[in-house]
Design a protein around this motif. Structure first.
Motif, PDB file in Angstrom:
ATOM      1  N   SER A 146     -20.595 -19.788  10.608  1.00 53.34           N
ATOM      2  CA  SER A 146     -20.053 -20.603  10.926  1.00 53.34           C
ATOM      3  C   SER A 146     -19.067 -19.739  12.058  1.00 53.34           C
ATOM      4  N   PHE A 147     -18.252 -20.872  13.583  1.00 54.17           N
ATOM      5  CA  PHE A 147     -17.938 -20.668  14.281  1.00 54.17           C
ATOM      6  C   PHE A 147     -17.086 -21.244  14.759  1.00 54.17           C
ATOM      7  N   ASP A 148     -15.481 -21.261  15.136  1.00 56.60           N
ATOM      8  CA  ASP A 148     -15.068 -21.663  16.241  1.00 56.60           C
ATOM      9  C   ASP A 148     -14.202 -21.567  17.589  1.00 56.60           C
ATOM     10  N   TRP A 149     -13.931 -21.979  18.602  1.00 53.43           N
ATOM     11  CA  TRP A 149     -13.071 -20.558  19.278  1.00 53.43           C
ATOM     12  C   TRP A 149     -12.228 -21.705  19.964  1.00 53.43           C
ATOM     13  N   ARG A 150     -11.138 -21.474  20.709  1.00 50.07           N
ATOM     14  CA  ARG A 150      -9.921 -22.291  21.655  1.00 50.07           C
ATOM     15  C   ARG A 150      -9.136 -21.025  22.784  1.00 50.07           C
ATOM     16  N   THR A 151      -8.851 -21.721  23.702  1.00 50.87           N
ATOM     17  CA  THR A 151      -8.475 -21.019  24.742  1.00 50.87           C
ATOM     18  C   THR A 151      -7.236 -21.526  25.197  1.00 50.87           C
ATOM     19  N   ASN A 152      -6.771 -20.259  25.509  1.00 52.66           N
ATOM     20  CA  ASN A 152      -4.912 -21.209  26.153  1.00 52.66           C
ATOM     21  C   ASN A 152      -4.251 -20.827  27.764  1.00 52.66           C
ATOM     22  N   THR A 169     -22.455  -8.053  12.628  1.00 48.26           N
ATOM     23  CA  THR A 169     -22.132  -9.134  13.574  1.00 48.26           C
ATOM     24  C   THR A 169     -21.807  -9.462  14.402  1.00 48.26           C
ATOM     25  N   HIS A 170     -22.627  -9.789  15.730  1.00 51.65           N
ATOM     26  CA  HIS A 170     -22.367  -9.445  16.652  1.00 51.65           C
ATOM     27  C   HIS A 170     -22.748 -10.654  17.971  1.00 51.65           C
ATOM     28  N   LEU A 171     -21.322 -10.754  18.435  1.00 47.61           N
ATOM     29  CA  LEU A 171     -20.763 -12.157  19.052  1.00 47.61           C
ATOM     30  C   LEU A 171     -21.796 -12.210  20.410  1.00 47.61           C
ATOM     31  N   VAL A 172     -22.628 -13.280  20.981  1.00 44.55           N
ATOM     32  CA  VAL A 172     -23.711 -12.916  22.230  1.00 44.55           C
ATOM     33  C   VAL A 172     -22.989 -14.184  22.640  1.00 44.55           C
ATOM     34  N   VAL A 173     -23.186 -13.624  23.877  1.00 47.37           N
ATOM     35  CA  VAL A 173     -23.142 -14.401  25.793  1.00 47.37           C
ATOM     36  C   VAL A 173     -24.291 -14.489  26.683  1.00 47.37           C
ATOM     37  N   PRO A 174     -24.415 -15.118  27.101  1.00 51.63           N
ATOM     38  CA  PRO A 174     -25.845 -14.722  27.801  1.00 51.63           C
ATOM     39  C   PRO A 174     -24.680 -14.393  29.364  1.00 51.63           C
ATOM     40  N   GLY A 175     -25.435 -13.840  30.077  1.00 54.46           N
ATOM     41  CA  GLY A 175     -25.051 -12.768  31.069  1.00 54.46           C
ATOM     42  C   GLY A 175     -23.989 -11.347  30.685  1.00 54.46           C
ATOM     43  N   PRO A 176     -23.347 -10.742  31.609  1.00 54.88           N
ATOM     44  CA  PRO A 176     -22.857  -9.850  31.364  1.00 54.88           C
ATOM     45  C   PRO A 176     -22.039  -9.231  29.835  1.00 54.88           C
ATOM     46  N   GLN A 177     -22.342  -8.045  29.269  1.00 56.75           N
ATOM     47  CA  GLN A 177     -21.765  -8.389  28.203  1.00 56.75           C
ATOM     48  C   GLN A 177     -20.108  -8.438  28.068  1.00 56.75           C
ATOM     49  N   ILE A 178     -19.900  -9.329  27.073  1.00 52.41           N
ATOM     50  CA  ILE A 178     -17.561  -9.292  27.602  1.00 52.41           C
ATOM     51  C   ILE A 178     -17.917  -8.166  26.169  1.00 52.41           C
ATOM     52  N   ALA A 200     -13.284 -13.901  31.601  1.00 52.62           N
ATOM     53  CA  ALA A 200     -14.161 -15.822  31.063  1.00 52.62           C
ATOM     54  C   ALA A 200     -15.593 -15.416  31.186  1.00 52.62           C
ATOM     55  N   PHE A 201     -15.483 -17.151  30.166  1.00 54.12           N
ATOM     56  CA  PHE A 201     -17.242 -17.080  30.227  1.00 54.12           C
ATOM     57  C   PHE A 201     -17.410 -18.368  29.217  1.00 54.12           C
TER      58      PHE A 201
END
Length: 211
Positions: A146-152, A169-178, A200-201
């Motif tokens: 499971s995961f959660d996120w927050r931003t300042n 364990t790998h974090l995946v976001v569509p588009g360019p790699q973060i 930013a994503f």
């Protein structure tokens, strides 16, 4: 040490787009090997080394400071049940590497149903793990973490929590790699890891993969 005082990475990055063994691709994105190399080259490292049919636990201290701590070695099921545990006090001088424990037969039992984990009580050494059988032979069911996120507004922070042993364990976001602060890491059952990025994503698109 003293036979080897350092290492050269071959190769660190690609100078043109290609499939290669580099740690960083042509666009400057860090590959999985980058994160593994970063952990392997930590100033202090606890690791497992084969000894005939058995295993030894080693402590490597490439820092300039002595390490005095206690290591906790456990054999766990893949969902976190402790099958065996022992503790060993360690005092490691700077620039030394030595075996600190020869594992008994009990530590190597149930090789397809359990694995070994070592942690330091004082957090002077990063935790490590050892699989007792090849990955395809392991009798395990992987539950996605499971995961959660927050931003300042400047940085996005993601906390990933596992209920079973999660490998790579790998974090995946569509588009360019973060560019994450960490990636392709192992999580023990019940363990959490907090990862940050200033890129930013759309956080709603974030997913987690593991083995």
């Amino acid at each position: 040490w003293p036979r080897c005082g350092g290492s050269l990475i071959w190769m660190l990055n690609d100078c043109w787009p290609a499939t290669s063994w580099s740690l960083i691709d042509f666009d400057g994105r860090k590959k999985a090997a980058y994160y593994y190399a970063k952990r392997a080259f930590a100033p202090t490292l606890v690791s497992f080394a084969p000894l005939g049919e058995g295993l030894e636990l080693w402590l490597t201290n490439n820092s300039r400071m002595a390490v005095s701590d206690e290591l906790v070695l456990r054999r766990l099921t893949f969902d976190g049940v402790i099958r065996w545990e022992t503790k060993v006090a360690v005092d490691s001088a700077p620039a030394t590497s030595a075996a600190v424990l020869t594992l008994p037969d009990e530590a190597l039992a149930e090789p397809t149903a359990t694995y070994l984990e070592v942690r330091s009580v004082g957090d002077s050494v990063a935790p490590n793990r050892h699989l007792l059988a090849p990955l395809p032979q392991l009798q395990r069911t992987v539950a996605p973490p499971s995961f959660d996120w927050r931003t300042n507004g400047r940085e996005i922070t993601t906390t990933v929590t596992a209920t079973t042993l999660c490998l790579a364990t790998h974090l995946v976001v569509p588009g360019p790699q973060i560019d994450w602060s960490d990636d392709y890491f192992d999580l023990a059952p019940g363990e959490s890891r907090t990862i940050t990025t200033s890129e930013a994503f759309d956080a709603e698109t974030l997913t987690i993969r593991c083995r």
